[in-house]
Design a protein around this motif. Structure first.
Motif, mmCIF file in Angstrom:
data_model
loop_
_atom_site.group_PDB
_atom_site.id
_atom_site.type_symbol
_atom_site.label_atom_id
_atom_site.label_comp_id
_atom_site.label_asym_id
_atom_site.label_seq_id
_atom_site.Cartn_x
_atom_site.Cartn_y
_atom_site.Cartn_z
ATOM 1 N N ASP A 25 -3.371 9.623 8.858
ATOM 2 C CA ASP A 25 -1.933 9.218 8.619
ATOM 3 C C ASP A 25 -1.603 8.317 7.742
ATOM 4 O OD1 ASP A 25 1.027 9.875 9.734
ATOM 5 O OD2 ASP A 25 1.063 7.809 9.789
ATOM 6 N N PRO A 26 -0.890 8.466 6.644
ATOM 7 C CA PRO A 26 -0.675 6.798 5.496
ATOM 8 C C PRO A 26 -0.291 5.668 6.504
ATOM 9 C CG PRO A 26 0.439 9.033 5.233
ATOM 10 C CD PRO A 26 0.037 9.448 6.441
ATOM 11 N N SER A 27 0.131 5.378 6.966
ATOM 12 C CA SER A 27 0.872 4.364 8.139
ATOM 13 C C SER A 27 -0.603 3.759 8.745
ATOM 14 C CB SER A 27 1.438 5.197 9.527
ATOM 15 O OG SER A 27 0.438 5.570 10.562
ATOM 16 N N ARG A 28 -1.830 4.431 8.637
ATOM 17 C CA ARG A 28 -3.178 3.893 8.275
ATOM 18 C C ARG A 28 -2.981 2.344 7.799
ATOM 19 N NH1 ARG A 28 -7.683 4.759 5.667
ATOM 20 N NH2 ARG A 28 -8.022 6.477 4.055
ATOM 21 N N PHE A 29 -2.907 2.567 6.676
ATOM 22 C CA PHE A 29 -2.919 1.205 5.271
ATOM 23 C C PHE A 29 -1.882 0.114 5.716
ATOM 24 C CE2 PHE A 29 -3.816 5.856 3.132
ATOM 25 C CZ PHE A 29 -4.667 5.774 2.807
ATOM 26 N N MET A 30 -1.233 0.359 6.455
ATOM 27 C CA MET A 30 -1.160 -0.853 6.631
ATOM 28 C C MET A 30 -2.001 -1.845 8.162
ATOM 29 S SD MET A 30 2.779 0.313 8.697
ATOM 30 C CE MET A 30 2.779 1.054 10.567
ATOM 31 N N HIS A 31 -2.171 -1.527 8.359
ATOM 32 C CA HIS A 31 -3.099 -1.977 9.672
ATOM 33 C C HIS A 31 -4.175 -2.846 9.082
ATOM 34 C CE1 HIS A 31 -0.848 -0.187 12.712
ATOM 35 N NE2 HIS A 31 -0.998 0.610 12.411
ATOM 36 N N LYS A 39 1.381 -5.918 4.569
ATOM 37 C CA LYS A 39 2.022 -4.836 5.867
ATOM 38 C C LYS A 39 2.904 -4.767 5.306
ATOM 39 C CE LYS A 39 0.042 -6.702 10.248
ATOM 40 N NZ LYS A 39 -0.517 -5.878 11.489
ATOM 41 N N GLU A 40 3.924 -4.838 4.963
ATOM 42 C CA GLU A 40 5.681 -4.249 4.715
ATOM 43 C C GLU A 40 5.424 -3.271 3.017
ATOM 44 O OE1 GLU A 40 8.698 -7.334 6.138
ATOM 45 O OE2 GLU A 40 7.610 -7.569 4.253
ATOM 46 N N VAL A 41 4.140 -3.937 1.994
ATOM 47 C CA VAL A 41 4.207 -3.640 0.813
ATOM 48 C C VAL A 41 3.706 -2.441 0.960
ATOM 49 C CG1 VAL A 41 3.123 -3.747 -1.320
ATOM 50 C CG2 VAL A 41 4.248 -5.661 -0.473
ATOM 51 N N ALA A 42 2.226 -2.434 1.726
ATOM 52 C CA ALA A 42 1.402 -1.323 2.286
ATOM 53 C C ALA A 42 2.507 -0.213 2.392
ATOM 54 C CB ALA A 42 0.054 -1.071 3.777
ATOM 55 N N TRP A 173 7.544 2.992 11.110
ATOM 56 C CA TRP A 173 6.797 2.205 11.469
ATOM 57 C C TRP A 173 7.324 0.604 11.437
ATOM 58 C CZ3 TRP A 173 3.638 3.794 6.280
ATOM 59 C CH2 TRP A 173 3.519 5.668 5.999
ATOM 60 N N LEU A 174 7.990 -0.133 10.374
ATOM 61 C CA LEU A 174 8.413 -1.055 10.374
ATOM 62 C C LEU A 174 9.301 -2.050 11.780
ATOM 63 C CD1 LEU A 174 9.122 -1.851 6.742
ATOM 64 C CD2 LEU A 174 7.080 -2.642 8.157
ATOM 65 N N VAL A 175 10.094 -1.139 11.954
ATOM 66 C CA VAL A 175 10.526 -1.139 13.307
ATOM 67 C C VAL A 175 10.109 -1.354 14.936
ATOM 68 C CG1 VAL A 175 13.039 -1.053 14.396
ATOM 69 C CG2 VAL A 175 12.945 -1.021 12.486
ATOM 70 N N ARG A 176 9.635 -0.267 15.353
ATOM 71 C CA ARG A 176 9.521 0.815 16.822
ATOM 72 C C ARG A 176 8.246 -0.461 17.150
ATOM 73 N NH1 ARG A 176 6.522 4.110 18.013
ATOM 74 N NH2 ARG A 176 7.591 4.091 19.879
ATOM 75 N N LYS A 177 8.916 -0.908 18.270
ATOM 76 C CA LYS A 177 7.307 -2.665 18.447
ATOM 77 C C LYS A 177 6.567 -1.911 19.784
ATOM 78 C CE LYS A 177 11.743 -3.352 21.569
ATOM 79 N NZ LYS A 177 12.305 -4.673 21.951
#
Length: 260
Positions: A25-31, A39-42, A173-177
């Motif tokens: 998933d594209p979300s993997r890059f921010m990790h 993380k935000e820019v990614a 991605w950015l908000v959920r905790k």
């Protein structure tokens, strides 16, 4: 919604909201980064290219982030994106040109430079609080994010009726905790107020499960802000304080059913 469907959505969310989800998933890059600003820019770059075949998405996002080195934020602030992307309308990914990506990155660089603390989160928080302070301030967060970009930026939706799938996915991605997938670093915004990202899989499964109703003529409604609001409200029956958790259930189910 009947109890059987609620139970199904809860079980599917439990199944798919796991660390393993990010592998393809594209979300993997921010990790991959330690600092929130990186993380935000990614997240912004990965979400902007999140359409089409997943392997193509991942390869093109990786191409940019590999160039960024250890700090995507510093890469933007240095202006090196202007050297990386070619001039003109040569395609970079699908119908987005090199120039489109250059403009998008220049906007992100400007946001970082004008942020109170050097993060994108702080920049958009200030815009959000300014909007809330207005007597008629009723914009959704994705609209505030999109409206901050310059008029010539092709990578963000411009219309008020857009479902803004990619932006709402990024906001998840950015908000959920407390998630093994989502970062939860924009703590100033409530996850209860997020909107469902209307991916094609999400839309398809929503109609199959009668979470969204077809028109009287039997047609499925297209993705729009109105549809996103309706589906989000339905998902609050299952996850009252975290409706977009259902994104994992519907997207994951759709991917599995289509063998993607």
């Amino acid at each position: 919604m009947d109890e059987k469907t609620k139970e199904l959505l809860i079980n599917l969310s439990d199944k798919y909201e796991k660390r393993e989800f990010i592998e393809k998933d594209p979300s993997r890059f921010m990790h991959d980064y330690k600092e929130n600003r990186d993380k935000e820019v990614a997240a912004f770059i990965a979400s902007a290219l999140s359409f089409g075949r997943r392997e193509q998405i991942l390869s093109h996002v990786k191409k940019i982030l590999d160039e960024c080195g250890s700090s995507p934020a510093d890469w933007l602030l240095s202006g090196k994106h202007n050297e990386f992307f070619d001039e003109g309308e040569k395609s970079f990914y699908r119908y987005f040109s090199h120039n489109d990506l250059k403009i998008y990155c220049e906007n992100l660089s400007s946001f970082l430079k004008n942020s109170p603390d050097g993060t994108l989160g702080s920049y958009f928080r200030s815009l959000y609080e300014e909007e809330r302070g207005k007597e008629d301030g009723r914009k959704y967060l994705h609209q505030i994010v999109c409206s901050a970009f310059s008029a010539d930026c092709a990578l963000v939706p411009r219309t008020k009726t857009s479902a803004a799938k990619k932006v709402n996915m990024m906001l998840r991605w950015l908000v959920r905790k407390d998630s093994p997938v989502d970062l939860g670093i924009w703590t100033w915004f409530s996850q209860e107020n997020l909107l469902m990202p209307l991916d094609t899989h999400v839309m398809s499964e929503s109609y199959k499960l009668n979470l969204l109703l077809k028109t009287p003529s039997g047609k499925e409604k297209s993705a729009s802000l109105k549809t996103a609001i309706i589906l989000t409200e339905v998902m609050k029956e299952v996850f009252p304080l975290d409706p977009v958790r259902a994104d994992f259930a519907l997207f994951g189910l759709g991917v599995d059913e289509n063998g993607i």
